[in-house]
Scaffold this active site. Structure first.
Site, PDB file in Angstrom:
ATOM      1  N   ASP A 230       0.863  -1.180   0.000  1.00 18.12           N
ATOM      2  CA  ASP A 230       0.000   0.000   0.000  1.00 18.12           C
ATOM      3  C   ASP A 230       0.899   1.228   0.000  1.00 18.12           C
ATOM      4  O   ASP A 230       1.679   1.431   0.938  1.00 18.12           O
ATOM      5  CB  ASP A 230      -0.861  -0.047   1.268  1.00 18.12           C
ATOM      6  CG  ASP A 230      -1.804   1.136   1.381  1.00 18.12           C
ATOM      7  OD1 ASP A 230      -1.620   2.142   0.652  1.00 18.12           O
ATOM      8  OD2 ASP A 230      -2.715   1.063   2.219  1.00 18.12           O
ATOM      9  N   ILE A 231       0.803   2.035  -1.029  1.00 19.29           N
ATOM     10  CA  ILE A 231       1.732   3.163  -1.167  1.00 19.29           C
ATOM     11  C   ILE A 231       1.565   4.192  -0.053  1.00 19.29           C
ATOM     12  O   ILE A 231       2.511   4.906   0.278  1.00 19.29           O
ATOM     13  CB  ILE A 231       1.606   3.805  -2.580  1.00 19.29           C
ATOM     14  CG1 ILE A 231       2.873   4.582  -2.928  1.00 19.29           C
ATOM     15  CG2 ILE A 231       0.358   4.679  -2.681  1.00 19.29           C
ATOM     16  CD1 ILE A 231       3.013   4.936  -4.384  1.00 19.29           C
TER      17      ILE A 231
ATOM     18  N   VAL B 255      -6.003   4.932  -5.882  1.00 19.65           N
ATOM     19  CA  VAL B 255      -4.861   5.337  -5.064  1.00 19.65           C
ATOM     20  C   VAL B 255      -5.012   6.798  -4.610  1.00 19.65           C
ATOM     21  O   VAL B 255      -4.612   7.163  -3.493  1.00 19.65           O
ATOM     22  CB  VAL B 255      -3.539   5.053  -5.817  1.00 19.65           C
ATOM     23  CG1 VAL B 255      -3.301   5.990  -6.960  1.00 19.65           C
ATOM     24  CG2 VAL B 255      -2.354   5.055  -4.878  1.00 19.65           C
ATOM     25  N   ASP B 256      -5.619   7.613  -5.438  1.00 16.89           N
ATOM     26  CA  ASP B 256      -5.870   9.024  -5.109  1.00 16.89           C
ATOM     27  C   ASP B 256      -6.722   9.126  -3.835  1.00 16.89           C
ATOM     28  O   ASP B 256      -6.380   9.840  -2.880  1.00 16.89           O
ATOM     29  CB  ASP B 256      -6.597   9.656  -6.312  1.00 16.89           C
ATOM     30  CG  ASP B 256      -6.606  11.176  -6.297  1.00 16.89           C
ATOM     31  OD1 ASP B 256      -6.023  11.772  -5.377  1.00 16.89           O
ATOM     32  OD2 ASP B 256      -7.207  11.764  -7.225  1.00 16.89           O
TER      33      ASP B 256
ATOM     34  N   SER C 192      -2.258   4.981 -14.201  1.00 16.96           N
ATOM     35  CA  SER C 192      -3.193   4.783 -15.337  1.00 16.96           C
ATOM     36  C   SER C 192      -3.768   3.378 -15.494  1.00 16.96           C
ATOM     37  O   SER C 192      -4.624   3.176 -16.360  1.00 16.96           O
ATOM     38  CB  SER C 192      -2.573   5.198 -16.689  1.00 16.96           C
ATOM     39  OG  SER C 192      -2.536   6.600 -16.830  1.00 16.96           O
ATOM     40  N   THR C 193      -3.313   2.396 -14.705  1.00 15.20           N
ATOM     41  CA  THR C 193      -3.783   1.023 -14.970  1.00 15.20           C
ATOM     42  C   THR C 193      -5.007   0.626 -14.146  1.00 15.20           C
ATOM     43  O   THR C 193      -5.438  -0.524 -14.201  1.00 15.20           O
ATOM     44  CB  THR C 193      -2.673  -0.030 -14.751  1.00 15.20           C
ATOM     45  OG1 THR C 193      -2.317  -0.055 -13.367  1.00 15.20           O
ATOM     46  CG2 THR C 193      -1.453   0.280 -15.597  1.00 15.20           C
TER      47      THR C 193
ATOM     48  N   ALA D 237      -8.584   2.892 -12.899  1.00 18.21           N
ATOM     49  CA  ALA D 237      -9.769   3.510 -13.522  1.00 18.21           C
ATOM     50  C   ALA D 237      -9.466   4.013 -14.934  1.00 18.21           C
ATOM     51  O   ALA D 237     -10.370   4.059 -15.779  1.00 18.21           O
ATOM     52  CB  ALA D 237     -10.249   4.657 -12.649  1.00 18.21           C
TER      53      ALA D 237
END
Ligand code: ADP
Length: 182
Positions: free
Chosen positions: A16-17, A39-40, A127-128, A130
């Protein structure tokens, strides 16, 4: 899994970043800079309201963030001290400049980190989710762009790809194997 590139350690990890302790983590944001899903959403949830407030300020000063560009805020309540927000391309089949825009998102994030004197940075798979970019070609662009950058600039000590799911992690690992000098 890791690989030295010049003086930098490039590694791939599953996780988890939002829990990373690198000097910066990268957010796969959208042009509004006002938060979103994936992630956002996770970064804003874990980082608290100051990150969004700083994004609002940036938005007020310079408007929407174009695809392929990057801006930086503090890390709010996160362990990292900086969040670099970049916008990857939406996948439209691959003929709309997606690869160049994705490469730009990685390059501009790295450039910003170096400009600020940071030594370590974590990336998600931009980008991978949504935005629908297929993972295999996205991994090739991501890793090749980072390797090319590190071959030109040796100021970073560590670049980590922090990947959320096993399939994405496996594809990034296989791609890095292919790109490794034999
Ligand atoms: P985009 O809109 O750029 O496609 P997403 O956030 O939808 O961005 O997805 C990008 C990648 O981030 C996906 O592989 C998704 O599984 C992953 N992701 C989601 N949450 C996290 C997290 N907390 N840490 C790392 N990666 C995450």
């Amino acid at each position: 899994m890791d690989l030295p590139v010049g003086k930098t350690r490039l590694s791939i990890a599953r996780g988890d970043i939002t829990e990373q302790e690198t000097d910066a983590i990268v957010n796969a944001a959208n042009s509004s800079l006002m938060g979103g899903g994936g992630v956002d959403g996770a970064i804003h949830r874990a980082g608290g309201p100051t990150i969004l407030e700083e994004c609002r300020q940036i938005r007020a000063e310079r408007g929407r963030l174009p695809t392929g560009e990057a801006v930086i805020t503090t890390g709010g309540n996160l362990k990292t001290h900086h969040v670099i927000h970049t916008v990857g391309p939406v996948w439209h089949g691959g003929t709309k400049g997606e690869a160049d825009l994705l490469a730009s998102a990685y390059r501009e994030s790295l450039r910003l980190a170096v400009e600020r004197g940071l030594k370590s940075i974590s990336f998600p798979s931009i980008s991978t989710g949504a935005y629908g970019y297929p993972v295999a070609p996205a991994a090739r662009v991501a890793l090749q762009t980072v390797i090319d950058f590190l071959n030109q600039d040796d100021s970073l000590a560590e670049v980590v790809f922090v990947l959320f799911d096993p399939k994405t992690t496996r594809i990034y690992e296989e791609t890095l194997q292919e790109l490794m000098p034999k």
